[in-house]
Design a protein around this motif. Structure first.
Motif, PDB file in Angstrom:
ATOM      1  N   UNK A 174      53.577  56.748  30.311  1.00 14.03           N
ATOM      2  CA  UNK A 174      52.186  56.431  30.659  1.00 14.03           C
ATOM      3  C   UNK A 174      52.119  55.465  31.834  1.00 14.03           C
ATOM      4  N   UNK A 175      53.021  55.657  32.781  1.00 11.75           N
ATOM      5  CA  UNK A 175      52.972  54.834  33.986  1.00 11.75           C
ATOM      6  C   UNK A 175      51.819  55.280  34.880  1.00 11.75           C
ATOM      7  N   UNK A 176      51.373  54.369  35.702  1.00 11.54           N
ATOM      8  CA  UNK A 176      50.446  54.700  36.772  1.00 11.54           C
ATOM      9  C   UNK A 176      50.697  53.719  37.909  1.00 11.54           C
TER      10      UNK A 176
ATOM     11  N   UNK B 296      51.784  49.096  50.309  1.00 12.53           N
ATOM     12  CA  UNK B 296      52.430  48.713  49.061  1.00 12.53           C
ATOM     13  C   UNK B 296      52.187  49.743  47.986  1.00 12.53           C
ATOM     14  N   UNK B 297      53.011  49.700  46.940  1.00 12.83           N
ATOM     15  CA  UNK B 297      52.860  50.563  45.771  1.00 12.83           C
ATOM     16  C   UNK B 297      53.216  49.732  44.553  1.00 12.83           C
ATOM     17  N   UNK B 298      52.319  49.734  43.546  1.00 11.85           N
ATOM     18  CA  UNK B 298      52.480  48.867  42.391  1.00 11.85           C
ATOM     19  C   UNK B 298      52.390  49.699  41.108  1.00 11.85           C
ATOM     20  N   UNK B 299      53.440  49.619  40.269  1.00  8.99           N
ATOM     21  CA  UNK B 299      53.504  50.380  39.023  1.00  8.99           C
ATOM     22  C   UNK B 299      52.998  49.548  37.843  1.00  8.99           C
ATOM     23  N   UNK B 300      52.221  50.200  36.980  1.00 11.40           N
ATOM     24  CA  UNK B 300      51.737  49.601  35.740  1.00 11.40           C
ATOM     25  C   UNK B 300      51.893  50.620  34.617  1.00 11.40           C
ATOM     26  N   UNK B 301      51.588  50.200  33.381  1.00 12.02           N
ATOM     27  CA  UNK B 301      51.602  51.092  32.221  1.00 12.02           C
ATOM     28  C   UNK B 301      50.237  51.005  31.557  1.00 12.02           C
ATOM     29  N   UNK B 302      49.674  52.160  31.232  1.00 11.08           N
ATOM     30  CA  UNK B 302      48.365  52.203  30.582  1.00 11.08           C
ATOM     31  C   UNK B 302      48.525  52.423  29.088  1.00 11.08           C
TER      32      UNK B 302
ATOM     33  N   UNK C 119      39.908  53.676  34.180  1.00  5.10           N
ATOM     34  CA  UNK C 119      38.525  53.598  34.635  1.00  5.10           C
ATOM     35  C   UNK C 119      38.143  52.187  35.061  1.00  5.10           C
ATOM     36  N   UNK C 120      38.820  51.188  34.521  1.00 10.97           N
ATOM     37  CA  UNK C 120      38.466  49.800  34.831  1.00 10.97           C
ATOM     38  C   UNK C 120      39.607  49.031  35.487  1.00 10.97           C
ATOM     39  N   UNK C 121      40.785  49.611  35.569  1.00 14.64           N
ATOM     40  CA  UNK C 121      41.922  48.918  36.193  1.00 14.64           C
ATOM     41  C   UNK C 121      41.620  48.675  37.670  1.00 14.64           C
ATOM     42  N   UNK C 122      42.046  47.524  38.210  1.00 16.02           N
ATOM     43  CA  UNK C 122      41.829  47.275  39.634  1.00 16.02           C
ATOM     44  C   UNK C 122      42.733  48.153  40.492  1.00 16.02           C
ATOM     45  N   UNK C 123      42.151  48.748  41.517  1.00 16.64           N
ATOM     46  CA  UNK C 123      42.912  49.548  42.470  1.00 16.64           C
ATOM     47  C   UNK C 123      42.989  48.779  43.780  1.00 16.64           C
ATOM     48  N   UNK C 124      43.794  47.715  43.753  1.00 16.91           N
ATOM     49  CA  UNK C 124      43.888  46.869  44.936  1.00 16.91           C
ATOM     50  C   UNK C 124      45.248  46.187  45.082  1.00 16.91           C
ATOM     51  N   UNK C 125      46.210  46.555  44.212  1.00 21.19           N
ATOM     52  CA  UNK C 125      47.527  45.944  44.282  1.00 21.19           C
ATOM     53  C   UNK C 125      47.629  44.611  43.584  1.00 21.19           C
ATOM     54  N   UNK C 126      46.581  44.224  42.868  1.00 26.29           N
ATOM     55  CA  UNK C 126      46.602  42.914  42.202  1.00 26.29           C
ATOM     56  C   UNK C 126      47.294  42.949  40.850  1.00 26.29           C
ATOM     57  N   UNK C 127      47.604  44.139  40.343  1.00 30.28           N
ATOM     58  CA  UNK C 127      48.322  44.261  39.072  1.00 30.28           C
ATOM     59  C   UNK C 127      49.516  45.179  39.279  1.00 30.28           C
TER      60      UNK C 127
ATOM     61  N   UNK D 129      53.974  46.042  39.033  1.00 31.47           N
ATOM     62  CA  UNK D 129      55.213  45.642  39.686  1.00 31.47           C
ATOM     63  C   UNK D 129      55.368  46.393  40.995  1.00 31.47           C
ATOM     64  N   UNK D 130      55.610  45.698  42.094  1.00 29.03           N
ATOM     65  CA  UNK D 130      55.750  46.405  43.377  1.00 29.03           C
ATOM     66  C   UNK D 130      57.019  47.238  43.430  1.00 29.03           C
ATOM     67  N   UNK D 131      56.908  48.417  43.997  1.00 27.56           N
ATOM     68  CA  UNK D 131      58.089  49.250  44.219  1.00 27.56           C
ATOM     69  C   UNK D 131      58.946  48.597  45.288  1.00 27.56           C
ATOM     70  N   UNK D 132      60.257  48.505  45.080  1.00 26.02           N
ATOM     71  CA  UNK D 132      61.110  47.783  46.024  1.00 26.02           C
ATOM     72  C   UNK D 132      61.385  48.530  47.326  1.00 26.02           C
TER      73      UNK D 132
END
Length: 339
Positions: free
Chosen positions: A118-120, A131-137, A144-152, A154-157
């Motif tokens: 369930x990564x996103x 940048x690209x930032x991975x999270x888990x939902x 629907x409410x997660x921020x789409x701005x890189x503020x949450x 882990x950044x892809x290396x």
């Protein structure tokens, strides 16, 4: 003018669509897991290679993406026609459309039926914001409410490689894309993903390299040269379609200038200006494109015109269409010390 390449006609170029999955639809889980058929003379990618079609200047205008890990089958319209929450899909598509973000479904190569972690991820290719930032939902509704701005997240290396394997959209994407996704020699297992429709089906195998947003087409073999180029901060020019967000005439001018000047760094030759000299949609369109070169501004004349013959440009196409051919020449070459 020297020719640079061809691009699909406007009616057939799915890469020009701002986002995928924008129509409300029901969630299907009965779509076939694999396309039926093989690569033969009827396939659009086989015909395009035989004609010598070039993928130059066909990168998408979109510069922000939402990557959603979703194993299992994908229908033609991947987001609503998958195992993603059927009630959430149209609401997520609406938010993506409003914010100018393109949703892409992703899955591990070969893991079609594996349980998802369930990564996103949110990816941004705008200059200065890459940048690209991975999270888990916990649930699909979280998106629907997660921020789409890189503020949450882990950044892809390093670079992340998305290989289009969307057989529900076009068989060529799966027949050429899946072997490439399994073979691509990226540094780590989370650096390569199968993804849903990228556009330009006839240029399969298609690859999007994030976060800088470089589109590639007709990638051969295991893609090792492409990975090596990006590992060293360069583009792989022979298969480069263009950079996301750059206007198509700017992509054509950059490609031609990169080849002439040997400037392959990912940030080389940014577009300074694009001036159109013909009405949009003209049969023959002309621009002056100015690029920033190391020794000053490089001015190019760019022309786009229809191909001489009409062809079926996708495997699903029912009528022939003209592609657009691109032609570029230097209008002014910078000299040392020029502004």
């Amino acid at each position: 003018m020297g020719p640079v390449g061809t691009q699909p006609g406007r009616a057939d170029d799915a890469s020009a669509d701002p986002v995928e999955g924008m129509t409300a639809d029901f969630c299907r889980t009965d779509v076939p897991a694999r396309p039926v058929g093989r690569l033969d003379g009827s396939r659009c990618s086989v015909r395009a290679l035989a004609r010598g079609d070039s993928p130059v200047a066909t990168a998408s205008p979109v510069q922000r993406w939402l990557l959603i890990e979703q194993p299992g089958p994908w229908g033609r319209d991947a987001l609503p026609e998958s195992r993603f929450d059927a009630e959430v899909a149209p609401r997520l598509a609406r938010r993506a459309r409003e914010e100018g973000v393109r949703p892409l479904l992703v899955r591990r190569p070969g893991d079609r039926l594996a349980d998802s972690a369930r990564r996103w991820a949110y990816a941004d290719s705008r200059p200065g914001r890459e940048g690209l930032w991975w999270s888990v939902r916990a649930s699909d509704a979280d998106l629907l409410t997660a921020p789409w701005d890189g503020s949450v997240g882990e950044p892809a290396p390093g670079p992340t490689y998305l290989v289009c394997t969307h057989g529900g959209h076009d068989a060529c994407c799966a027949l050429r894309g899946r072997p490439l996704a399994r073979a691509l020699p990226a540094p780590g297992p989370v650096d390569v993903w199968e993804c849903s429709h990228l556009g330009g089906d006839r240029f399969a195998a298609n690859v999007l390299v994030l976060p800088h947003g470089f589109y590639y087409g007709q990638v051969p073999g295991d893609g090792a040269e492409l990975v090596d180029a990006h590992r060293n901060g360069r583009v792989a020019l022979p298969w480069l379609r263009g950079r996301a967000g750059v206007p198509a005439p700017g992509q054509a001018a950059q490609h031609f200038a990169r080849g002439e000047l040997g400037l392959l760094g990912i940030d080389d030759l940014p577009v300074v200006s694009v001036e159109q000299h013909t009405p949009p949609g003209s049969e023959v369109e002309r621009w002056t494109v100015t690029l920033a070169a190391p020794e000053g501004h490089l001015v190019t004349s760019v022309e786009s015109r229809p191909s001489t013959t009409a062809d079926l440009l996708t495997c699903r196409a029912t009528h022939a269409a003209h592609s657009r051919t691109w032609h570029v020449q230097f209008a002014a070459v910078p000299s040392r010390g020029s502004p």
